[in-house]
Design a protein around this motif. Structure first.
Motif, PDB file in Angstrom:
ATOM      1  N   GLY A  51       0.803  -1.214   0.000  1.00 33.47           N
ATOM      2  CA  GLY A  51       0.000   0.000   0.000  1.00 33.47           C
ATOM      3  C   GLY A  51       0.837   1.264   0.000  1.00 33.47           C
ATOM      4  N   LEU A  52       2.001   1.221   0.630  1.00 33.52           N
ATOM      5  CA  LEU A  52       2.859   2.400   0.696  1.00 33.52           C
ATOM      6  C   LEU A  52       3.372   2.832  -0.668  1.00 33.52           C
ATOM      7  CD1 LEU A  52       4.926   1.558   3.911  1.00 33.52           C
ATOM      8  CD2 LEU A  52       3.250   3.400   3.659  1.00 33.52           C
ATOM      9  N   THR A  53       3.402   1.912  -1.623  1.00 34.98           N
ATOM     10  CA  THR A  53       3.903   2.254  -2.961  1.00 34.98           C
ATOM     11  C   THR A  53       2.834   2.143  -4.049  1.00 34.98           C
ATOM     12  OG1 THR A  53       4.658  -0.033  -3.259  1.00 34.98           O
ATOM     13  CG2 THR A  53       6.249   1.538  -2.368  1.00 34.98           C
ATOM     14  N   ASP A  54       1.589   1.909  -3.666  1.00 34.84           N
ATOM     15  CA  ASP A  54       0.514   1.757  -4.644  1.00 34.84           C
ATOM     16  C   ASP A  54       0.086   3.142  -5.146  1.00 34.84           C
ATOM     17  OD1 ASP A  54      -1.854   1.277  -6.070  1.00 34.84           O
ATOM     18  OD2 ASP A  54      -2.425  -0.395  -4.776  1.00 34.84           O
ATOM     19  N   PRO A  55       0.283   3.465  -6.410  1.00 31.95           N
ATOM     20  CA  PRO A  55      -0.059   4.802  -6.914  1.00 31.95           C
ATOM     21  C   PRO A  55      -1.554   5.089  -6.877  1.00 31.95           C
ATOM     22  CG  PRO A  55       0.492   3.337  -8.735  1.00 31.95           C
ATOM     23  CD  PRO A  55       0.834   2.600  -7.471  1.00 31.95           C
ATOM     24  N   ARG A  56      -2.367   4.050  -6.704  1.00 36.91           N
ATOM     25  CA  ARG A  56      -3.817   4.274  -6.615  1.00 36.91           C
ATOM     26  C   ARG A  56      -4.231   4.768  -5.234  1.00 36.91           C
ATOM     27  NH1 ARG A  56      -5.683  -1.609  -8.061  1.00 36.91           N
ATOM     28  NH2 ARG A  56      -3.991  -1.929  -6.532  1.00 36.91           N
ATOM     29  N   LEU A  57      -3.348   4.687  -4.272  1.00 37.97           N
ATOM     30  CA  LEU A  57      -3.633   5.168  -2.924  1.00 37.97           C
ATOM     31  C   LEU A  57      -2.999   6.544  -2.762  1.00 37.97           C
ATOM     32  CD1 LEU A  57      -3.107   1.944  -0.768  1.00 37.97           C
ATOM     33  CD2 LEU A  57      -5.232   2.852  -1.725  1.00 37.97           C
ATOM     34  N   SER A  58      -3.805   7.572  -2.908  1.00 39.03           N
ATOM     35  CA  SER A  58      -3.310   8.946  -2.912  1.00 39.03           C
ATOM     36  C   SER A  58      -3.265   9.520  -1.495  1.00 39.03           C
ATOM     37  CB  SER A  58      -4.223   9.808  -3.788  1.00 39.03           C
ATOM     38  OG  SER A  58      -3.914  11.175  -3.651  1.00 39.03           O
ATOM     39  N   VAL A  59      -2.264  10.370  -1.239  1.00 39.76           N
ATOM     40  CA  VAL A  59      -2.209  11.078   0.038  1.00 39.76           C
ATOM     41  C   VAL A  59      -2.913  12.433  -0.044  1.00 39.76           C
ATOM     42  CG1 VAL A  59      -0.043   9.958   0.716  1.00 39.76           C
ATOM     43  CG2 VAL A  59       0.025  12.153  -0.502  1.00 39.76           C
ATOM     44  N   ASN A  60      -3.341  12.815  -1.218  1.00 35.70           N
ATOM     45  CA  ASN A  60      -3.978  14.112  -1.423  1.00 35.70           C
ATOM     46  C   ASN A  60      -5.429  14.072  -0.947  1.00 35.70           C
ATOM     47  OD1 ASN A  60      -5.103  16.507  -2.437  1.00 35.70           O
ATOM     48  ND2 ASN A  60      -3.733  16.497  -4.214  1.00 35.70           N
ATOM     49  N   LYS A  61      -5.767  14.941   0.001  1.00 32.11           N
ATOM     50  CA  LYS A  61      -7.124  14.943   0.569  1.00 32.11           C
ATOM     51  C   LYS A  61      -8.190  15.326  -0.449  1.00 32.11           C
ATOM     52  CE  LYS A  61      -6.285  17.512   4.261  1.00 32.11           C
ATOM     53  NZ  LYS A  61      -4.798  17.578   4.336  1.00 32.11           N
ATOM     54  N   ALA A  62      -7.777  15.835  -1.604  1.00 32.19           N
ATOM     55  CA  ALA A  62      -8.750  16.140  -2.658  1.00 32.19           C
ATOM     56  C   ALA A  62      -9.457  14.881  -3.119  1.00 32.19           C
ATOM     57  CB  ALA A  62      -8.048  16.804  -3.840  1.00 32.19           C
ATOM     58  N   HIS A  63      -8.851  13.712  -2.873  1.00 29.66           N
ATOM     59  CA  HIS A  63      -9.454  12.445  -3.280  1.00 29.66           C
ATOM     60  C   HIS A  63     -10.309  11.825  -2.179  1.00 29.66           C
ATOM     61  CE1 HIS A  63      -7.285  12.326  -7.060  1.00 29.66           C
ATOM     62  NE2 HIS A  63      -6.150  12.562  -6.420  1.00 29.66           N
ATOM     63  N   ALA A  64     -10.401  12.500  -1.025  1.00 26.87           N
ATOM     64  CA  ALA A  64     -11.223  11.969   0.068  1.00 26.87           C
ATOM     65  C   ALA A  64     -12.697  12.103  -0.284  1.00 26.87           C
ATOM     66  CB  ALA A  64     -10.918  12.709   1.366  1.00 26.87           C
ATOM     67  N   GLY A  65     -13.413  10.994  -0.212  1.00 27.72           N
ATOM     68  CA  GLY A  65     -14.838  11.025  -0.547  1.00 27.72           C
ATOM     69  C   GLY A  65     -15.745  11.118   0.648  1.00 27.72           C
ATOM     70  N   ASN A  66     -15.159  11.123   1.869  1.00 22.86           N
ATOM     71  CA  ASN A  66     -15.989  11.138   3.074  1.00 22.86           C
ATOM     72  C   ASN A  66     -15.760  12.370   3.930  1.00 22.86           C
ATOM     73  OD1 ASN A  66     -13.444  10.581   3.965  1.00 22.86           O
ATOM     74  ND2 ASN A  66     -13.943   8.675   5.040  1.00 22.86           N
ATOM     75  N   GLY A  67     -15.223  13.412   3.316  1.00 17.63           N
ATOM     76  CA  GLY A  67     -15.040  14.662   4.046  1.00 17.63           C
ATOM     77  C   GLY A  67     -13.888  14.661   5.025  1.00 17.63           C
ATOM     78  N   TYR A  68     -12.938  13.748   4.870  1.00 17.32           N
ATOM     79  CA  TYR A  68     -11.811  13.674   5.799  1.00 17.32           C
ATOM     80  C   TYR A  68     -11.065  15.003   5.820  1.00 17.32           C
ATOM     81  CZ  TYR A  68      -7.507  12.124   8.038  1.00 17.32           C
ATOM     82  OH  TYR A  68      -6.440  12.002   8.895  1.00 17.32           O
ATOM     83  N   LYS A  69     -10.779  15.507   7.024  1.00 19.27           N
ATOM     84  CA  LYS A  69     -10.060  16.761   7.163  1.00 19.27           C
ATOM     85  C   LYS A  69      -8.818  16.634   8.031  1.00 19.27           C
ATOM     86  CE  LYS A  69     -14.165  19.661   6.549  1.00 19.27           C
ATOM     87  NZ  LYS A  69     -13.777  20.034   5.184  1.00 19.27           N
ATOM     88  N   GLY A  70      -8.660  15.524   8.778  1.00 20.91           N
ATOM     89  CA  GLY A  70      -7.489  15.361   9.631  1.00 20.91           C
ATOM     90  C   GLY A  70      -7.429  16.443  10.685  1.00 20.91           C
ATOM     91  N   PHE A  71      -6.301  17.134  10.759  1.00 24.43           N
ATOM     92  CA  PHE A  71      -6.129  18.201  11.739  1.00 24.43           C
ATOM     93  C   PHE A  71      -6.809  19.499  11.307  1.00 24.43           C
ATOM     94  CE2 PHE A  71      -2.217  15.681  12.698  1.00 24.43           C
ATOM     95  CZ  PHE A  71      -2.489  15.411  14.033  1.00 24.43           C
ATOM     96  N   SER A  72      -7.354  19.551  10.095  1.00 22.06           N
ATOM     97  CA  SER A  72      -7.921  20.785   9.545  1.00 22.06           C
ATOM     98  C   SER A  72      -6.898  21.915   9.587  1.00 22.06           C
ATOM     99  CB  SER A  72      -9.192  21.177  10.318  1.00 22.06           C
ATOM    100  OG  SER A  72     -10.191  20.201  10.175  1.00 22.06           O
ATOM    101  N   LEU A  73      -5.709  21.611   9.066  1.00 23.47           N
ATOM    102  CA  LEU A  73      -4.636  22.594   9.066  1.00 23.47           C
ATOM    103  C   LEU A  73      -4.888  23.680   8.026  1.00 23.47           C
ATOM    104  CD1 LEU A  73      -1.546  20.193   9.191  1.00 23.47           C
ATOM    105  CD2 LEU A  73      -2.519  21.485  11.096  1.00 23.47           C
ATOM    106  N   PRO A  74      -4.406  24.893   8.281  1.00 25.99           N
ATOM    107  CA  PRO A  74      -4.484  25.935   7.254  1.00 25.99           C
ATOM    108  C   PRO A  74      -3.583  25.563   6.086  1.00 25.99           C
ATOM    109  CG  PRO A  74      -3.144  26.664   9.114  1.00 25.99           C
ATOM    110  CD  PRO A  74      -3.784  25.377   9.533  1.00 25.99           C
ATOM    111  N   PRO A  75      -3.842  26.109   4.893  1.00 27.71           N
ATOM    112  CA  PRO A  75      -3.039  25.755   3.712  1.00 27.71           C
ATOM    113  C   PRO A  75      -1.542  25.945   3.915  1.00 27.71           C
ATOM    114  CG  PRO A  75      -4.988  26.956   3.045  1.00 27.71           C
ATOM    115  CD  PRO A  75      -4.960  27.012   4.553  1.00 27.71           C
ATOM    116  N   ALA A  76      -1.156  26.953   4.714  1.00 26.82           N
ATOM    117  CA  ALA A  76       0.262  27.223   4.922  1.00 26.82           C
ATOM    118  C   ALA A  76       0.964  26.130   5.724  1.00 26.82           C
ATOM    119  CB  ALA A  76       0.444  28.570   5.626  1.00 26.82           C
ATOM    120  N   LEU A  77       0.212  25.229   6.357  1.00 23.67           N
ATOM    121  CA  LEU A  77       0.814  24.098   7.064  1.00 23.67           C
ATOM    122  C   LEU A  77       0.540  22.779   6.359  1.00 23.67           C
ATOM    123  CD1 LEU A  77       0.011  24.920  10.821  1.00 23.67           C
ATOM    124  CD2 LEU A  77       1.985  25.612   9.461  1.00 23.67           C
TER     125      LEU A  77
END
Length: 401
Positions: free
Chosen positions: A55-81
């Motif tokens: 999974g760590l090297t699978d290109p289909r598993l994106s780290v970009n939250k733009a691909h989150a389909g369930n509203g995931y926000k994590g820490f809700s950091l500002p763009p500068a962080l």
């Protein structure tokens, strides 16, 4: 969700006391579980070493939250962080990585060896004074925290007076006592980094942050948010993870006197011992969350596009399918591979620096203080109540009489 009442529930109070036992029972039932985080987020928890590594090297598993389909926000950091390497897929990831990679090459880090060893000795001197004066000292506050903070602070030329405050805000962000403390910590970090960048832009120096600012202002090779976020990632990751491996590592060694004796007798065992500690007590329980860009089969289940996937490093490191007798700490273990520093594109940029710091810090402690002992029973020590990080809050130590 994990419905079987006979299975442990991940992320409850019992889990935080011993997460490895929870992961083991869950993995024996199935390599992937659909469960829920304390904040209510539904996630797919991946537990087998082979699935985590893939999974760590699978290109289909994106780290970009733009691909989150369930509203995931994590820490809700500002763009500068948030615009850092942990949240970016290629090609932006490679562009940003190239800008900072020269400060973390093995050759560059090797040139820092004497500086790292001197810093370890200086911190050990202060630690010895505290032990002499107080009898019992929190090793985390007196040694494990300030050492990597000082080294990373030097790399970015962070004023010494501000380093402890920054470290405290990061701790509050990762293990907040309340939602209010989390918001306040993020706000403090954001303002601090904006001010730091402004100060270094006004008076550039011979440091990594000044070089990044020049890349931003002269070459326009990164945005202002990317600049601030890179500084955030380097400061946070460069200090937070290292300090917890130092403290947890000393706890493990004090709890395994035969291994500690072998390490003291043969300093050449230190590199292998650090690799075993990174497997055995890596504080990061999970890799950064992933979001499938299309339905992906993992461990016999199909994870829908946009769902949140957590690749459990802690479970992978105790998987008997990969590591014989995985719950045994063994500095002589032949298989030195692990996933604590990542895999593939997101392999830790500061891996060489982290390894050198860990080797220097632990060697300094075990040789300078041969009578070092726990000042509280190991089963009474307090751990963070965070699904992200299994880290000690304090480690009281003393010199045995």
């Amino acid at each position: 969700m994990t419905q079987n009442p006979d299975l442990p529930q991940p992320f409850d109070s019992a889990h935080f006391a011993d997460p490895y036992a929870t992961y083991e029972r869950l993995r024996k039932d199935a390599p992937v579980h659909h469960t829920r985080l304390p904040d209510g987020t539904d996630v797919w928890l991946v537990l087998s070493e082979s699935d985590v590594r893939a999974g760590l090297t699978d290109p289909r598993l994106s780290v970009n939250k733009a691909h989150a389909g369930n509203g995931y926000k994590g820490f809700s950091l500002p763009p500068a962080l948030d615009a850092n390497l942990l949240n970016i897929d290629p090609d932006d990831h490679l562009r940003l990585r190239r800008l900072v990679s020269k400060a973390f090459t093995p050759r560059y880090v090797e040139g820092m060896r004497q500086r790292i060893e001197d810093a370890s000795e200086q911190r050990a001197n202060a630690f010895a004074e505290r032990l002499k004066a107080d009898g019992s000292v929190d090793l985390i506050a007196a040694f494990a925290n300030p050492l990597p903070v000082a080294l990373i602070g030097d790399l970015l030329a962070v004023p010494e007076a501000d380093r402890d405050a920054f470290s405290g805000w990061v701790t509050a962000m990762l293990d907040p006592a309340s939602s209010g403390e989390l918001v306040a910590a993020i706000g403090h970090i954001h303002r601090f980094l904006l001010d730091l960048v402004a100060a270094r832009r006004a008076e550039p120096g011979d440091d990594l942050l000044s070089e990044l600012i020049a890349a931003r202002d002269e070459g326009d090779r990164l945005s202002e948010d990317e600049l601030v976020s890179l500084a955030f990632l380097i400061l946070m990751a460069g200090s937070e993870n290292t300090q917890h491996v130092i403290s947890s590592g000393i706890l493990v060694l004090l709890s395994h006197p035969d291994q500690l004796a072998a390490l003291r007798a043969d300093p050449g065992l230190m590199p292998g011992a650090v690799e075993e500690l990174l497997r055995y007590v890596n504080p990061n329980q999970m890799a950064i969350r992933r979001f499938p860009t299309e339905p992906v089969a993992i461990g016999g289940v199909t994870v829908p596009a946009g769902d949140t996937v957590l690749l459990c490093l802690a479970a992978a490191h105790r998987d008997p399918a990969r590591y014989p007798d995985p719950d045994r700490f063994d500095i002589h273990r032949e298989d030195k591979t692990h996933l604590a520093l990542g895999q593939g594109m997101h392999y830790c940029l500061g891996a060489a620096l982290a390894r050198m710091q860990l080797q220097s810090a632990i060697a300094t402690l075990i040789h300078r203080f041969p009578e070092l002992a726990l000042a509280s029973p190991a089963d009474e020590l307090a751990w963070r109540t965070s699904f992200r990080s299994h880290a000690l809050k304090e480690l009281p130590v003393r010199l045995a009489q």
